[in-house]
Structures are given as C-alpha cells and as structure tokens.
Design a protein around this motif. Structure first.
Motif, PDB file in Angstrom:
ATOM      1  N   THR A 161       0.823  -1.213   0.000  1.00  0.00           N
ATOM      2  CA  THR A 161       0.000   0.000   0.000  1.00  0.00           C
ATOM      3  C   THR A 161       0.852   1.257   0.000  1.00  0.00           C
ATOM      4  O   THR A 161       0.595   2.192  -0.773  1.00  0.00           O
ATOM      5  CB  THR A 161      -0.939   0.000   1.225  1.00  0.00           C
ATOM      6  N   ILE A 162       1.860   1.315   0.857  1.00  0.00           N
ATOM      7  CA  ILE A 162       2.671   2.532   0.919  1.00  0.00           C
ATOM      8  C   ILE A 162       3.567   2.669  -0.308  1.00  0.00           C
ATOM      9  O   ILE A 162       4.053   3.774  -0.601  1.00  0.00           O
ATOM     10  CB  ILE A 162       3.522   2.571   2.202  1.00  0.00           C
ATOM     11  N   ARG A 163       3.816   1.570  -1.041  1.00  0.00           N
ATOM     12  CA  ARG A 163       4.567   1.661  -2.308  1.00  0.00           C
ATOM     13  C   ARG A 163       3.650   1.924  -3.494  1.00  0.00           C
ATOM     14  O   ARG A 163       4.103   1.888  -4.645  1.00  0.00           O
ATOM     15  CB  ARG A 163       5.345   0.365  -2.545  1.00  0.00           C
ATOM     16  N   ASP A 164       2.371   2.150  -3.235  1.00  0.00           N
ATOM     17  CA  ASP A 164       1.360   2.464  -4.253  1.00  0.00           C
ATOM     18  C   ASP A 164       1.104   1.299  -5.202  1.00  0.00           C
ATOM     19  O   ASP A 164       0.539   1.490  -6.292  1.00  0.00           O
ATOM     20  CB  ASP A 164       1.763   3.706  -5.071  1.00  0.00           C
TER      21      ASP A 164
ATOM     22  N   THR B 224      -3.241   1.009   5.486  1.00  0.00           N
ATOM     23  CA  THR B 224      -2.010   1.543   6.067  1.00  0.00           C
ATOM     24  C   THR B 224      -1.700   2.931   5.511  1.00  0.00           C
ATOM     25  O   THR B 224      -1.835   3.181   4.316  1.00  0.00           O
ATOM     26  CB  THR B 224      -0.836   0.589   5.786  1.00  0.00           C
ATOM     27  N   LYS B 225      -1.271   3.812   6.407  1.00  0.00           N
ATOM     28  CA  LYS B 225      -0.868   5.169   6.018  1.00  0.00           C
ATOM     29  C   LYS B 225       0.363   5.554   6.830  1.00  0.00           C
ATOM     30  O   LYS B 225       0.592   5.036   7.919  1.00  0.00           O
ATOM     31  CB  LYS B 225      -1.985   6.186   6.287  1.00  0.00           C
TER      32      LYS B 225
ATOM     33  N   GLY C 144       3.839   5.692   5.756  1.00  0.00           N
ATOM     34  CA  GLY C 144       5.165   5.148   5.484  1.00  0.00           C
ATOM     35  C   GLY C 144       5.482   3.910   6.301  1.00  0.00           C
ATOM     36  O   GLY C 144       4.586   3.237   6.825  1.00  0.00           O
TER      37      GLY C 144
ATOM     38  N   GLY D 148       3.874   3.563   9.617  1.00  0.00           N
ATOM     39  CA  GLY D 148       2.470   3.170   9.533  1.00  0.00           C
ATOM     40  C   GLY D 148       2.283   1.675   9.397  1.00  0.00           C
ATOM     41  O   GLY D 148       1.315   1.117   9.914  1.00  0.00           O
ATOM     42  N   VAL D 149       3.218   1.015   8.707  1.00  0.00           N
ATOM     43  CA  VAL D 149       3.155  -0.446   8.586  1.00  0.00           C
ATOM     44  C   VAL D 149       3.305  -1.089   9.962  1.00  0.00           C
ATOM     45  O   VAL D 149       2.579  -2.021  10.325  1.00  0.00           O
ATOM     46  CB  VAL D 149       4.232  -0.961   7.615  1.00  0.00           C
TER      47      VAL D 149
END
Length: 287
Positions: free
Chosen positions: A146-149, A245-246, A248, A251-252
């Motif tokens: 998610t954080i890597r889009d 997750t938000k 970075g 956030g994980v």
C-alpha cells in the motif's frame, strides 16, 4: 478583582476548554474510529466471502496464490502452534487431574481434559498463533504494498485487489486454521494422556474410556466451526489493516500492532459467544 485573580480564572477556563476539546477528540479518535474500522472489516469480509464463493463456482479462483499463501501460513505457524499447544494441554491435564483427585473422581480426568482441549484450547491457541504469526505477516505484506502504491496501481490497471489478494488469503486462512486446529486437538489429547498416565499415575483404560464417553463428535464439529470463523476473523482484520495503512514504514508497524491486538480481542469475544450458544443449544444432561 485583582489582576492575579483574573489571570488565574483565565488559565482555569483555558484548561477546562482544552480538556473538553481533548475529550471530544478522544471520542472521535477511538470509540468512533473503532466502530468505523469494524464496519469496514465487516464489509470487507462479506465481499470477500461472496467473491470466494462466486470465483470458486465460476472457476476464476486464483488457485496458485491460494496454494502459495497456505504453504506460507503452515510454514509460519505450525511450529509455534505445537510449541504452545503442548504446555497448555499439559497444564490443563495437571490441573484437572489435581481437581479430580481432590473430589475423588480421578476417573473423570480424561473426560475433563479432553473436553477442555477440544472445545477451548485447540481452536483458541491456533487462532491466537495465527493472529500473531500469520496475521502480522499478511498485514505487513499488504501494508508495504500500500505505501509503495502497488495497490493503487493494481486498481488503475483494472485488477481487483479484493479478488486477487484478499480472497486467496481468506481461503488459505480458513483451511489452515481448521487443519491446525485438528492437529492441535491430537497434540492436546496426546499430551494430556501422557501426563495423566506417566506423571499422575492414571489408568490408560480409564482415561480412554471417559474421553470417548464424554467427548462427542459435536465437540469436534464445534472446534472446526470455531476454527473456520477464527481464521476468517484473523485474515479479514489483517487484510483490512494492511490495505488501510498510512504514514510510510512507521504506519506499517502501527498496522501490524493493531492487527494483532484487534484480532486477539475479537477472538476472545467471539469465543465466549460460541461457548455460550453451544451450551444453550446443546446442553449436557450428565457428566
């Protein structure tokens, strides 16, 4: 009124206002946010179960991903499950053996420990280990994507994240939870038998006779139903936290921590409900 009194009153009013603002913010941040999270998890779980049935029926189920996730879950959780199931089952056997000896019913030690292992210990130990080992791994994997889009990229390309990532993990979580619960039942029975016979000087025939008399097939069915529901809870919570997750890498980590805590709390609450409903619907007439 002096200037000092006016200033003190102003400070008190400001402090009371800040406390009130903090209280309203706490209500919004925690109880309300918890209800919103639970709602998202219920919606995600319902959609995932629906897609699981539809995709399995139409032949679109990603079987390769399911096998990969199931193998990963087994590899991650089987050793910790056995390591926890053995001492828990031995402890239950020792405690029930001592209690049975105190009331003069040593012959019922096998029935008591067997029922405790099958009904409560095996499914609950398996679910907690799944939440700690498998749930955290699922959340960290989806959270990193998610954080890597990567999740947004899949949606832009028209790939359903729910069907491609969540559904195979849900199916794997249910199957692995049921398999590990059955294995934990065997491990618990074996540990209880060994401790009762070789440590507490029990009679093997008496242990087997009481166990087979009072531990019915319905108890095993209850354990399997619990395992399926617990596996669903762990997987859905982990997937929802990972996809939400938000912030970075930090956030994980927060999502993983929230996954383990929320899963264990839900497991305990649902286990109490299952136990009460089973006791009401299928009461025991005799010991």
């Amino acid at each position: 009124m002096s200037a000092e009194s006016v200033e003190a009153e102003r400070v008190r009013s400001s402090a009371v206002e800040e406390i009130a603002i903090w209280g309203r913010g706490y209500v919004r941040r925690h109880p309300a946010a918890s209800l919103e999270t639970l709602g998202r998890q219920v919606i995600l779980g319902g959609r995932a179960v629906r897609y699981l049935v539809v995709d399995a029926w139409t032949g679109k189920f990603p079987f390769g991903e399911f096998v990969h996730q199931a193998a990963f879950m087994v590899k991650t959780s089987v050793v910790p499950t056995v390591a926890v199931a053995l001492p828990v089952s031995a402890t239950l056997s020792i405690q029930f053996g001592l209690l049975a000896g105190q009331v003069g019913a040593t012959s019922l030690a096998g029935a008591a420990s067997g029922l405790a292992v099958i009904r409560q210990s095996a499914p609950l130990v398996t679910a907690i280990l799944l939440a700690a080992a498998v749930g955290s791994a699922i959340c960290s994997d989806l959270g990193a994507r998610t954080i890597r889009d990567e999740i947004d990229a899949m949606e832009v390309m028209g790939v359903s994240v729910l069907r491609r990532l969540v559904v195979p993990r849900l199916a794997a979580g249910i199957i692995v939870a049921m398999a590990l619960t059955g294995f934990s039942c065997f491990i618990g029975f074996l540990a209880g038998y060994l401790f009762n016979v070789y440590v507490q000087d029990g009679t093997p025939g008496s242990f087997m006779a009481t166990f087979s008399s009072f531990a019915t097939a319905g108890d095993l069915y209850l354990a399997m139903v619990k395992a399926a529901v617990f596996g669903t809870i762990v997987t859905v919570v982990a997937c929802e936290k990972g996809l939400d997750t938000k912030g970075g890498p930090g956030g994980v980590a927060n999502s993983v921590n929230a996954t383990v805590v929320a899963s264990i709390i839900l497991l305990m609450v649902v286990n109490v409900g299952f136990t009460e409903m089973y006791t009401i619907l299928f009461p025991r007439t005799t010991l």
